[in-house]
Every structure is written in C-alpha cells, then in structure tokens.
Design a protein around this motif. Structure first.
Motif, mmCIF file in Angstrom:
data_model
loop_
_atom_site.group_PDB
_atom_site.id
_atom_site.type_symbol
_atom_site.label_atom_id
_atom_site.label_comp_id
_atom_site.label_asym_id
_atom_site.label_seq_id
_atom_site.Cartn_x
_atom_site.Cartn_y
_atom_site.Cartn_z
ATOM 1 N N HIS A 162 -22.102 -20.248 3.735
ATOM 2 C CA HIS A 162 -21.134 -21.619 4.260
ATOM 3 C C HIS A 162 -21.859 -22.522 5.279
ATOM 4 O O HIS A 162 -22.841 -21.888 6.604
ATOM 5 C CB HIS A 162 -20.348 -20.411 5.152
ATOM 6 C CG HIS A 162 -19.642 -21.784 5.820
ATOM 7 N ND1 HIS A 162 -18.208 -21.945 4.784
ATOM 8 C CD2 HIS A 162 -18.827 -23.144 6.688
ATOM 9 C CE1 HIS A 162 -17.189 -23.401 5.911
ATOM 10 N NE2 HIS A 162 -17.901 -22.907 7.079
ATOM 11 N N PRO A 163 -22.885 -23.737 5.114
ATOM 12 C CA PRO A 163 -23.367 -24.386 5.553
ATOM 13 C C PRO A 163 -22.813 -25.023 6.774
ATOM 14 O O PRO A 163 -23.554 -25.647 7.469
ATOM 15 C CB PRO A 163 -24.086 -25.288 4.753
ATOM 16 C CG PRO A 163 -22.567 -25.179 3.673
ATOM 17 C CD PRO A 163 -22.291 -24.104 3.503
ATOM 18 N N ALA A 164 -21.353 -24.967 7.083
ATOM 19 C CA ALA A 164 -20.698 -26.477 8.167
ATOM 20 C C ALA A 164 -20.323 -25.432 9.454
ATOM 21 O O ALA A 164 -19.957 -25.125 9.678
ATOM 22 C CB ALA A 164 -19.050 -26.615 7.225
ATOM 23 N N TRP A 165 -21.466 -25.602 10.190
ATOM 24 C CA TRP A 165 -22.084 -24.441 11.013
ATOM 25 C C TRP A 165 -22.835 -25.434 12.372
ATOM 26 O O TRP A 165 -23.228 -26.172 12.259
ATOM 27 C CB TRP A 165 -21.880 -23.525 11.431
ATOM 28 C CG TRP A 165 -22.946 -23.563 10.961
ATOM 29 C CD1 TRP A 165 -23.728 -22.715 9.085
ATOM 30 C CD2 TRP A 165 -25.191 -23.182 11.952
ATOM 31 N NE1 TRP A 165 -24.974 -22.864 9.455
ATOM 32 C CE2 TRP A 165 -25.506 -23.166 10.579
ATOM 33 C CE3 TRP A 165 -25.730 -23.428 12.326
ATOM 34 C CZ2 TRP A 165 -27.308 -23.219 10.641
ATOM 35 C CZ3 TRP A 165 -26.937 -23.541 13.036
ATOM 36 C CH2 TRP A 165 -27.343 -23.390 11.530
ATOM 37 N N GLU A 166 -22.719 -25.803 13.633
ATOM 38 C CA GLU A 166 -23.336 -26.268 14.814
ATOM 39 C C GLU A 166 -23.272 -24.314 15.481
ATOM 40 O O GLU A 166 -23.069 -23.309 15.631
ATOM 41 C CB GLU A 166 -22.368 -26.749 15.413
ATOM 42 C CG GLU A 166 -21.369 -26.687 16.234
ATOM 43 C CD GLU A 166 -20.917 -27.516 16.994
ATOM 44 O OE1 GLU A 166 -21.249 -28.599 17.213
ATOM 45 O OE2 GLU A 166 -19.496 -27.060 17.933
ATOM 46 N N ALA A 167 -24.492 -24.490 16.140
ATOM 47 C CA ALA A 167 -24.878 -23.546 17.426
ATOM 48 C C ALA A 167 -25.151 -23.946 18.369
ATOM 49 O O ALA A 167 -26.267 -24.836 18.500
ATOM 50 C CB ALA A 167 -26.049 -22.634 16.868
ATOM 51 N N LEU A 168 -24.422 -23.675 18.741
ATOM 52 C CA LEU A 168 -24.312 -23.850 20.828
ATOM 53 C C LEU A 168 -25.216 -22.185 22.022
ATOM 54 O O LEU A 168 -24.880 -21.704 21.739
ATOM 55 C CB LEU A 168 -23.103 -24.177 21.143
ATOM 56 C CG LEU A 168 -22.861 -25.289 20.768
ATOM 57 C CD1 LEU A 168 -20.722 -24.995 21.149
ATOM 58 C CD2 LEU A 168 -23.235 -25.827 20.952
ATOM 59 N N ARG B 52 -23.403 -14.253 3.839
ATOM 60 C CA ARG B 52 -21.864 -14.518 3.629
ATOM 61 C C ARG B 52 -20.594 -14.645 4.809
ATOM 62 O O ARG B 52 -19.730 -14.632 5.048
ATOM 63 C CB ARG B 52 -21.501 -13.344 2.682
ATOM 64 C CG ARG B 52 -22.005 -13.899 1.336
ATOM 65 C CD ARG B 52 -21.392 -13.365 0.341
ATOM 66 N NE ARG B 52 -20.009 -13.697 0.012
ATOM 67 C CZ ARG B 52 -19.527 -12.789 0.538
ATOM 68 N NH1 ARG B 52 -19.292 -11.446 0.353
ATOM 69 N NH2 ARG B 52 -17.964 -13.562 -0.214
ATOM 70 N N ARG B 53 -21.044 -14.301 6.775
ATOM 71 C CA ARG B 53 -19.444 -14.003 7.116
ATOM 72 C C ARG B 53 -19.288 -15.017 7.257
ATOM 73 O O ARG B 53 -17.945 -15.258 7.745
ATOM 74 C CB ARG B 53 -20.799 -13.708 8.724
ATOM 75 C CG ARG B 53 -19.774 -13.366 9.413
ATOM 76 C CD ARG B 53 -20.126 -12.403 11.103
ATOM 77 N NE ARG B 53 -18.606 -12.124 11.848
ATOM 78 C CZ ARG B 53 -18.189 -12.457 12.762
ATOM 79 N NH1 ARG B 53 -18.823 -13.741 12.838
ATOM 80 N NH2 ARG B 53 -17.481 -12.030 13.380
ATOM 81 N N LEU B 54 -19.755 -16.310 7.488
ATOM 82 C CA LEU B 54 -18.745 -17.480 7.918
ATOM 83 C C LEU B 54 -17.529 -17.635 6.746
ATOM 84 O O LEU B 54 -17.054 -18.021 7.127
ATOM 85 C CB LEU B 54 -19.528 -18.872 8.032
ATOM 86 C CG LEU B 54 -20.509 -18.684 9.717
ATOM 87 C CD1 LEU B 54 -21.162 -20.428 10.243
ATOM 88 C CD2 LEU B 54 -19.904 -18.088 11.015
ATOM 89 N N GLU B 55 -18.278 -17.456 5.592
ATOM 90 C CA GLU B 55 -18.001 -18.003 4.487
ATOM 91 C C GLU B 55 -16.682 -17.149 3.882
ATOM 92 O O GLU B 55 -15.786 -17.974 3.550
ATOM 93 C CB GLU B 55 -18.645 -17.150 2.983
ATOM 94 C CG GLU B 55 -17.952 -17.789 1.787
ATOM 95 C CD GLU B 55 -19.432 -17.127 0.491
ATOM 96 O OE1 GLU B 55 -18.435 -16.625 0.044
ATOM 97 O OE2 GLU B 55 -20.265 -17.409 0.772
#
Length: 286
Positions: free
Chosen positions: A29-35, A98-101
């Motif tokens: 799932h590519p829609a992420w940002e990491a802070l 696959r965690r976010l997906e």
C-alpha cells in the motif's frame, strides 16, 4: 486510496531505523508518510541517506528535547500528521509488506484496527510467539479482550478519533492509548495474520535489568491516575475493570521479576512464552 501517517519515535535508533524504514518502502500500500521524530538530537535523514534510503514520503521532526520519551515523540508526530489514518511503528520494529494494505480498509470501516503481533528476539531472530493464534481471519476485540492481552497491540486509528499518548508514562502509554481508542470505537477488528514484528532488543527499555521495576512503577501510576482523573476514560465501569486488570498485570510482572532474578529468563516476553501465557493474563475472579 486512503493514506496512513506512520509515526516513528527515534531515540538512539541509528542501528535499527534503516530496518524500520525499509519495511515501509516494502509496503504493498504506497499511500503513506513516515514521521520520524528524533528524541535525541540525531539527524535521521542523514542516517537513512547513509543506508541508501531516500524517499519523499519520509518527514523528519524533533521533540526539541533529549529523552522526552516515546509518547512525547508520538504526540509530536500526531500533531504533524497529514493523512486520514495514523499508525505507530517503533524504530526497532518492522511492518510486514501487506500490513498497511490489510489494515487500511478495516480502520476506515471501524475507526481503528490492529493485527496480530509476532514477538521476536532481536539478537538471534528467535520467534517467541504471537499475540493470538495466527490465521487468515479477523476477530473483533473489545476493551475487556484487550485488557486480557500481555503483548503490545499497535493500532491503526482514524486521525479524527486518535487521542494523544500519555506522556507521564514510559512503559504503559500504549495500554492507556489503546483503551482510549476502544472507548471511542467500542470494538475494533484484529487481522489474525502477524503483520507487525515486535523486536525484543538487548538494551532497550523493555529488556533492561530494571524492566520489571519500571513496569511496576507505571502500573502504580496508572492506578493512581485511575483514582484521580480516570486516565481520560469516561466509563466508570471500564475504569473499574481496568484497575482490576492492572492489578493482575502487576502480579504477572512480579512473577516475571522473580524468574528474571533467578536467571531463568531475560525478558518478560520470554517469560510468557516459557510459561504458556503469551496470549493472556489471568483476571481476578476469572
């Protein structure tokens, strides 16, 4: 495609932050940002660059302090989060691809979601167990079910429902955070595939020789907060059940302390795996 703000507190994390970051780059799932929130003054952008990791989805923040604690770092990340969902990732842990997906649709439907947690000893990669029996299914978890667990549970939460982490705790902030979320959602789904790898690393706050003492100090503080202000929980019956569960956790922690002092185990999770209590703790009267 709904995005996730992944919050990574970083304190002396130079040796492990690359692994955590790489696990995000591997997400389906590519829609992420990491802070990535530095709590030690380190330049983690440079650390990742030195490991050959550079991606515009990584954002670098700081608590502005030294050793303010993971809850303070998570709250700094929460304040800066820009996407609809929020999820923590400790700098020495990792997500499976696959965690976010898997969790995004569940969290969007229910307001929050979690997955099974695999406990792994970092120094040799030994598997110590999982929070629940692994499967391909999903189970619903309420506050009582959560209070019976003895492995950290890492929630993905809708940002509009996301409470702050309690900064006056170092060991049990996740317990309070999760209870506050569960009071808001009622129940939440847990994907039974173990997609979060919780690493037990020598020298970390949960593995030191004083881990049992630190945990008990947090438990006592939680009980005091429950009496004084309810820990931010509005349901009186939930506060009472939480106090009972904390007393049970204190008893289990004391048993671990005895085993640790006798040299039989190194960490709390090792103790649970050897005594067959990895999934649950006893409740008073149960």
């Amino acid at each position: 495609m709904s995005g996730v703000s992944v919050i990574i507190p970083a304190y002396r994390a130079e040796a492990t932050i690359g692994r955590a970051a790489a696990s995000l780059l591997a997400q389906t799932h590519p829609a992420w940002e990491a802070l990535i929130v530095a709590d030690d003054g380190a330049d983690y952008a440079a650390v990742l660059a030195g490991a050959g990791i550079a991606d515009s989805r990584f954002r670098f923040l700081t608590t502005g302090r030294i050793a303010a604690g993971a809850p303070a770092a998570r709250n700094a990340g929460l304040a800066a989060a820009a996407l609809p969902l929020v999820a923590p990732l400790d700098a020495d842990d990792l997500y499976h691809p696959r965690r976010l997906e898997t969790l995004v649709p569940l969290a969007l439907e229910h307001g929050a979601a979690a997955d099974n947690v695999a406990v792994v000893r970092d120094r040799d990669g030994a598997a110590l167990g999982t929070l629940f029996a692994p499967s391909a299914g999903v189970r619903m978890l309420d506050a009582d079910g959560f209070l019976a667990t003895s492995v950290p549970l890492f929630l993905m939460v809708a940002r509009r429902l996301c409470p702050p982490w309690p900064e006056d705790m170092r060991f049990s902030d996740d317990v309070v955070f999760n209870l506050r979320v569960l009071e808001r959602t009622g129940r939440l789904p847990v994907a039974l595939a173990p997609l979060y790898e919780y690493r037990q690393r020598d020298g970390s706050i949960t593995v030191g020789d004083d881990a049992a003492e630190r945990a008990d100090r947090d438990y006592r503080h939680m009980l005091d907060r429950l009496e004084r202000d309810g820990l931010g929980l509005t349901d009186g019956d939930l506060r009472r059940r939480t106090a009972d569960a904390i007393q049970a956790k204190r008893a289990l922690n004391a048993a671990f302390s005895t085993a640790h002092q006798a040299g039989r185990v190194t960490t709390f999770q090792e103790y649970l795996s050897t005594c067959g209590k990895l999934c649950a703790i006893p409740h008073p009267g149960a």
